[in-house]
Each structure stands twice: as C-alpha cells, then as structure tokens.
Design an enzyme around this catalytic site. Structure first.
Site, PDB file in Angstrom:
ATOM      1  N   ASP A 149       0.562 -70.535  30.018  1.00  0.00           N
ATOM      2  CA  ASP A 149      -0.247 -70.915  28.863  1.00  0.00           C
ATOM      3  C   ASP A 149      -1.266 -69.847  28.457  1.00  0.00           C
ATOM      4  OD1 ASP A 149      -2.752 -71.640  30.200  1.00  0.00           O
ATOM      5  OD2 ASP A 149      -1.598 -73.290  31.033  1.00  0.00           O
TER       6      ASP A 149
HETATM    7  N1  URA Z   1       0.738 -74.621  35.059  1.00  0.00           N
HETATM    8  C1  URA Z   1      -0.199 -74.613  34.113  1.00  0.00           C
HETATM    9  O1  URA Z   1      -1.030 -75.491  34.066  1.00  0.00           O
HETATM   10  N2  URA Z   1      -0.190 -73.624  33.220  1.00  0.00           N
HETATM   11  C2  URA Z   1       0.692 -72.617  33.246  1.00  0.00           C
HETATM   12  O2  URA Z   1       0.633 -71.717  32.410  1.00  0.00           O
HETATM   13  C3  URA Z   1       1.665 -72.631  34.252  1.00  0.00           C
HETATM   14  C4  URA Z   1       1.673 -73.648  35.146  1.00  0.00           C
END
Ligand code: URA
Length: 240
Positions: free
Chosen positions: A105
């Site tokens: 993310d």
């Molecule tokens: N878990 C998350 O919360 N975000 C990510 O980007 C990957 C795994």
C-alpha cells in the site's frame, strides 16, 4: 512507434537484421497484407501485422524480473487516477512493460516484484504457492502476548480465517517493532490484523519475499533477479 522492418523481424527472433533485409528484397515480407520490398520501410510493431512468408510475427517480449524497494508515497499500480507516483515510474531504461506482482500500500515501503511474465506473476499470487512475505511493523502500543497468539493462529477477516502467521518482536520499545510472516496477501492484511488487537501499525515495511531480501537495495532502487533466483521462485511450491 515506427521501427525499421528488418529490426522488427530480427526482434521477433526470426533471423538477423541482415538476413531480414534479404527477405524484404525478395518480396517475402508483408505489412498489413501489402508486400513491402523497400529497405527503408517502417512499421509499428505494436499495431501493424507483419508477415514473413505468410506467417504473422509475434513480438518477442523479454521476460523481465525486477525486485524493487518501494519507498513510502508510491502506488503499486501501473497508473493512478489520483496521479500519485507509481512504482513503474522508478524503473528506468526498460522498454518492456512490467507489472507489479500483488500490492504494497501507498504508506508502506519495502520489496515488491515487477515482471513482464504473467505466468510467474499468477503463480506467485496464487494461494497454492503460499509464498511467505515478511513484514516489519512498528506498532502504536505494546501488544498482549495472548493477542499475538490469536493473530498467529488466525483471525476472521472479511468472513474468512487468515492462514497461520509467524510473529516475533524485533525491537522492544514503547512503540515496538514486530516481524510478521504471512503466506497470503489479503487487502491491508498486516494493518488490519494488528488493528484488530488494538495496536495500530504506524510504519510498515516488507522486508522479505520468499528468499529475497532488500540487502544492498536502497529505497527507490531495483535490481534484476538472477536466472537462478527466477528458477527458485518458479519451483517454490515443489520445494516446500
Ligand atoms: N499488509 C498491509 O497492511 N499492507 C501492505 O501493503 C501489505 C500487507
């Protein structure tokens, strides 16, 4: 983009550029159904149908495998409607199209694979492959031991139980760092898991994908995987 015909033919792996010139002169090459016998002729390999001896050329796309260390503030998609910078914009001097394998993310950093090999991308994202991904998460507060055990065993997210996870502390501070290894990649999974036990994640970094680490790979940098690393990933399931 217009490219000389002999280059298009050579890039397709049919023959050398010089031999391709001979094919053109011999009238054995056609573009969109029209025979072309002039050596300077060009075509667009992305749009035009180029045939040699009546056989349509397929564009040979190089299979590329990149490991990128994503900085915070980049989206892990090819384009973004909000015009935020993408991980693809960090990749320079590569004309093949590469795609991110899975997501990391916007506010998270760390490792993400980019490839032009759709087959490997699907394999890596499949549940069956169960590729372990290890994250380092800085938490807002100290979690309880029994809550961590719950997360390790699996909790229900979106009506589905999470697969067993491994968790260990890596820096025991007021806002501690924990390492968590998952074998699945559900939407914002790490953040949602810690949120569930009342310890929101304040920083998140993916430190490892299977056997790949960020060793020597600074934020925003990437490297090509070696053929041996690609083979190891392809055989991951068989090896477990
Ligand atoms: N878990 C998350 O919360 N975000 C990510 O980007 C990957 C795994």
């Amino acid at each position: 983009m217009l490219v000389r015909l002999q280059k298009i033919i050579a890039d397709a792996g049919i023959t050398s550029r010089r031999k391709a010139e001979e094919l053109i002169l011999q009238g054995r090459v056609a573009v969109n159904g029209q025979a072309v016998t002039e050596l300077g002729s060009k075509a667009d390999p992305a749009r035009d149908h180029v045939k040699v001896d009546g056989k349509l050329l397929r564009r040979a796309t190089r299979l590329l495998y990149l490991l990128l260390n994503k900085p915070v503030g980049y989206v892990s998609t090819v384009s973004d409607p909000q015009r935020r910078p993408t991980v693809i914009s960090l990749v320079k001097n590569i004309k093949e199209r590469v795609y991110p394998v899975g997501r990391l993310d916007f506010h998270s950093s760390g490792l993400i694979l980019l490839t032009s090999d759709g087959e490997l991308a699907n394999l890596l994202m499949s549940r069956a492959a169960a590729i372990p991904r290890t994250y380092h998460a800085k938490l807002e507060s100290q979690p309880k031991r029994e809550d961590l055990a719950r997360l390790e065993q699996g909790i229900v997210l979106d009506g589905q139980r999470t697969a067993p996870a491994k968790i260990r502390v890596v820096a025991d501070r007021e806002k501690p760092w924990y390492e968590i290894t998952l074998i699945e990649g559900r939407y914002h999974q790490v953040r949602r898991m810690f949120e569930r036990i009342g310890c929101p994640v304040v920083k998140l970094k993916r430190a490892r994908i299977a056997f790949l680490t960020d060793d020597g790979l600074g934020p925003g940098r990437y490297r090509h995987l070696s053929p041996a690393e690609v083979e190891r990933l392809k055989n991951w399931k068989a090896k477990k």
